[in-house]
Write a protein that holds these residues in place. Structure first.
Motif, PDB file in Angstrom:
ATOM      1  N   SER A   6      84.114 -38.761  -2.494  1.00 17.00           N
ATOM      2  CA  SER A   6      83.525 -37.440  -2.303  1.00 17.00           C
ATOM      3  C   SER A   6      83.221 -36.793  -3.649  1.00 17.00           C
ATOM      4  N   CYS A   7      84.154 -36.879  -4.583  1.00 19.20           N
ATOM      5  CA  CYS A   7      83.929 -36.321  -5.916  1.00 19.20           C
ATOM      6  C   CYS A   7      82.787 -37.039  -6.612  1.00 19.20           C
ATOM      7  N   PHE A   8      82.727 -38.373  -6.466  1.00 18.84           N
ATOM      8  CA  PHE A   8      81.635 -39.139  -7.069  1.00 18.84           C
ATOM      9  C   PHE A   8      80.296 -38.689  -6.495  1.00 18.84           C
ATOM     10  N   HIS A   9      80.224 -38.488  -5.183  1.00 16.34           N
ATOM     11  CA  HIS A   9      78.982 -38.038  -4.555  1.00 16.34           C
ATOM     12  C   HIS A   9      78.561 -36.675  -5.098  1.00 16.34           C
ATOM     13  N   GLN A  10      79.538 -35.788  -5.290  1.00 17.15           N
ATOM     14  CA  GLN A  10      79.217 -34.459  -5.822  1.00 17.15           C
ATOM     15  C   GLN A  10      78.685 -34.556  -7.243  1.00 17.15           C
ATOM     16  N   VAL A  11      79.242 -35.445  -8.051  1.00 15.71           N
ATOM     17  CA  VAL A  11      78.762 -35.620  -9.418  1.00 15.71           C
ATOM     18  C   VAL A  11      77.340 -36.164  -9.400  1.00 15.71           C
ATOM     19  N   VAL A  12      77.079 -37.170  -8.554  1.00 14.19           N
ATOM     20  CA  VAL A  12      75.741 -37.745  -8.463  1.00 14.19           C
ATOM     21  C   VAL A  12      74.755 -36.684  -7.975  1.00 14.19           C
ATOM     22  N   SER A  13      75.132 -35.906  -6.973  1.00 12.75           N
ATOM     23  CA  SER A  13      74.247 -34.862  -6.459  1.00 12.75           C
ATOM     24  C   SER A  13      73.978 -33.808  -7.526  1.00 12.75           C
ATOM     25  N   ALA A  14      75.008 -33.421  -8.256  1.00 16.84           N
ATOM     26  CA  ALA A  14      74.834 -32.404  -9.283  1.00 16.84           C
ATOM     27  C   ALA A  14      73.927 -32.920 -10.390  1.00 16.84           C
ATOM     28  N   ALA A  15      74.017 -34.216 -10.680  1.00 18.54           N
ATOM     29  CA  ALA A  15      73.194 -34.786 -11.737  1.00 18.54           C
ATOM     30  C   ALA A  15      71.720 -34.784 -11.360  1.00 18.54           C
ATOM     31  N   SER A  16      71.414 -34.824 -10.076  1.00 12.03           N
ATOM     32  CA  SER A  16      70.009 -34.913  -9.685  1.00 12.03           C
ATOM     33  C   SER A  16      69.232 -33.658 -10.067  1.00 12.03           C
ATOM     34  N   GLY A  17      69.860 -32.482 -10.004  1.00 14.74           N
ATOM     35  CA  GLY A  17      69.194 -31.252 -10.408  1.00 14.74           C
ATOM     36  C   GLY A  17      69.128 -31.105 -11.915  1.00 14.74           C
ATOM     37  N   ARG A  18      70.069 -31.725 -12.601  1.00 16.08           N
ATOM     38  CA  ARG A  18      70.116 -31.728 -14.058  1.00 16.08           C
ATOM     39  C   ARG A  18      69.981 -30.329 -14.654  1.00 16.08           C
ATOM     40  N   GLY A  19      70.531 -29.353 -13.936  1.00 12.79           N
ATOM     41  CA  GLY A  19      70.513 -27.979 -14.415  1.00 12.79           C
ATOM     42  C   GLY A  19      69.354 -27.147 -13.888  1.00 12.79           C
ATOM     43  N   PHE A  20      68.377 -27.795 -13.248  1.00 15.26           N
ATOM     44  CA  PHE A  20      67.213 -27.073 -12.734  1.00 15.26           C
ATOM     45  C   PHE A  20      67.388 -26.630 -11.281  1.00 15.26           C
ATOM     46  N   GLY A  21      68.554 -26.845 -10.711  1.00 16.60           N
ATOM     47  CA  GLY A  21      68.810 -26.371  -9.356  1.00 16.60           C
ATOM     48  C   GLY A  21      69.166 -27.507  -8.420  1.00 16.60           C
ATOM     49  N   ASP A  22      70.398 -27.517  -7.992  1.00 14.45           N
ATOM     50  CA  ASP A  22      70.862 -28.548  -7.071  1.00 14.45           C
ATOM     51  C   ASP A  22      70.443 -28.263  -5.636  1.00 14.45           C
ATOM     52  N   ASN A  23      69.893 -27.082  -5.391  1.00 15.10           N
ATOM     53  CA  ASN A  23      69.434 -26.728  -4.047  1.00 15.10           C
ATOM     54  C   ASN A  23      68.012 -27.243  -3.794  1.00 15.10           C
ATOM     55  N   ILE A  24      67.394 -27.849  -4.798  1.00 14.23           N
ATOM     56  CA  ILE A  24      66.050 -28.412  -4.672  1.00 14.23           C
ATOM     57  C   ILE A  24      66.185 -29.915  -4.481  1.00 14.23           C
ATOM     58  N   HIS A  25      65.370 -30.475  -3.608  1.00 15.92           N
ATOM     59  CA  HIS A  25      65.398 -31.923  -3.362  1.00 15.92           C
ATOM     60  C   HIS A  25      64.552 -32.623  -4.427  1.00 15.92           C
ATOM     61  N   TRP A  26      65.207 -33.155  -5.444  1.00 17.91           N
ATOM     62  CA  TRP A  26      64.522 -33.816  -6.557  1.00 17.91           C
ATOM     63  C   TRP A  26      64.322 -35.287  -6.239  1.00 17.91           C
ATOM     64  N   ARG A  27      63.206 -35.837  -6.713  1.00 16.95           N
ATOM     65  CA  ARG A  27      62.903 -37.249  -6.514  1.00 16.95           C
ATOM     66  C   ARG A  27      62.645 -37.917  -7.864  1.00 16.95           C
ATOM     67  N   THR A  28      62.671 -39.251  -7.842  1.00 17.61           N
ATOM     68  CA  THR A  28      62.226 -40.014  -9.008  1.00 17.61           C
ATOM     69  C   THR A  28      60.701 -40.019  -8.985  1.00 17.61           C
ATOM     70  N   LEU A  29      60.076 -40.431 -10.073  1.00 16.28           N
ATOM     71  CA  LEU A  29      58.624 -40.457 -10.134  1.00 16.28           C
ATOM     72  C   LEU A  29      58.041 -41.399  -9.085  1.00 16.28           C
ATOM     73  N   ASP A  30      58.587 -42.599  -8.981  1.00 15.02           N
ATOM     74  CA  ASP A  30      58.053 -43.557  -8.006  1.00 15.02           C
ATOM     75  C   ASP A  30      58.233 -43.078  -6.573  1.00 15.02           C
ATOM     76  N   ASP A  31      59.445 -42.629  -6.240  1.00 16.68           N
ATOM     77  CA  ASP A  31      59.700 -42.142  -4.880  1.00 16.68           C
ATOM     78  C   ASP A  31      58.862 -40.907  -4.578  1.00 16.68           C
ATOM     79  N   GLY A  32      58.730 -40.029  -5.569  1.00 14.61           N
ATOM     80  CA  GLY A  32      57.958 -38.807  -5.389  1.00 14.61           C
ATOM     81  C   GLY A  32      56.490 -39.080  -5.122  1.00 14.61           C
ATOM     82  N   LYS A  33      55.923 -40.018  -5.858  1.00 13.03           N
ATOM     83  CA  LYS A  33      54.511 -40.358  -5.640  1.00 13.03           C
ATOM     84  C   LYS A  33      54.295 -40.921  -4.234  1.00 13.03           C
ATOM     85  N   LYS A  34      55.201 -41.771  -3.791  1.00 14.80           N
ATOM     86  CA  LYS A  34      55.093 -42.341  -2.433  1.00 14.80           C
ATOM     87  C   LYS A  34      55.211 -41.239  -1.385  1.00 14.80           C
ATOM     88  N   GLU A  35      56.167 -40.348  -1.575  1.00 13.77           N
ATOM     89  CA  GLU A  35      56.372 -39.268  -0.621  1.00 13.77           C
ATOM     90  C   GLU A  35      55.167 -38.325  -0.582  1.00 13.77           C
TER      91      GLU A  35
END
Length: 173
Positions: free
Chosen positions: A21-50
């Protein structure tokens, strides 16, 4: 003896679950990288497909962990309720450090950071969408939530729905 073995097994299982659970929270927090964890961030490849599948425009933030201007923008961006709300109308991509694309389209007027770029649903960068209230020498540099929000509204207007199809009729099926 048997009871203590069961207790040890239960305790060990709880420790594993807690650490996951703690690992998941760290991974989730890293995805926003300070720009907001409430936003669904994607990688460039995944984002382009989406974006291609959904028809939503893309917003890309290019930043570096060591950048002072990036660090200054993060809390302003993350704390903006307006940005968080309008972000649902975009595929949001957060590129940090070595994730920055080498494609020149992602640095239309230089490699400074942070840069915010807007792409249409096909993944094409639209360099005409700039920070109109910023420095004309750094057209994709945004220093406030209000500037970012203004750019997002312009991109939404130009790159979604009927407005986009009228300017790009060849893109329709």
């Amino acid at each position: 003896m048997q009871t203590s073995l069961v207790n040890i097994a239960v305790f060990s299982s709880l420790q594993v679950l807690l650490s996951l659970s703690c690992f998941h929270q760290v991974v989730s927090a890293a995805s926003g990288r300070g720009f907001g964890d409430n936003i669904h961030w994607r990688t460039l490849d995944d984002g382009k497909k989406e974006a291609e599948a959904s028809g939503l425009p893309i917003m890309v933030i290019v930043h570096k962990t060591w950048c002072g201007a990036c660090k200054a923008l993060k809390p302003k961006f993350a704390e903006s309720r307006d940005i968080s709300e309008i972000a649902h109308n975009f595929v949001m991509i957060n590129l940090e450090d070595e994730e920055e694309p080498k494609d020149e389209a992602f640095s239309p007027d230089g490699g400074y950071i942070p840069r915010i770029l807007f792409l249409d649903p096909s993944g094409k960068v639209h360099p005409e969408i700039i920070n109109k209230n910023g420095n004309p020498n750094y057209k994709y540099f945004y220093s406030s939530a209000e500037q970012v929000l203004s750019g997002m509204k312009e991109a939404q207007e130009k790159l979604t729905g009927d407005a986009f199809r009228q300017h790009h009729p060849g893109d329709e099926l």
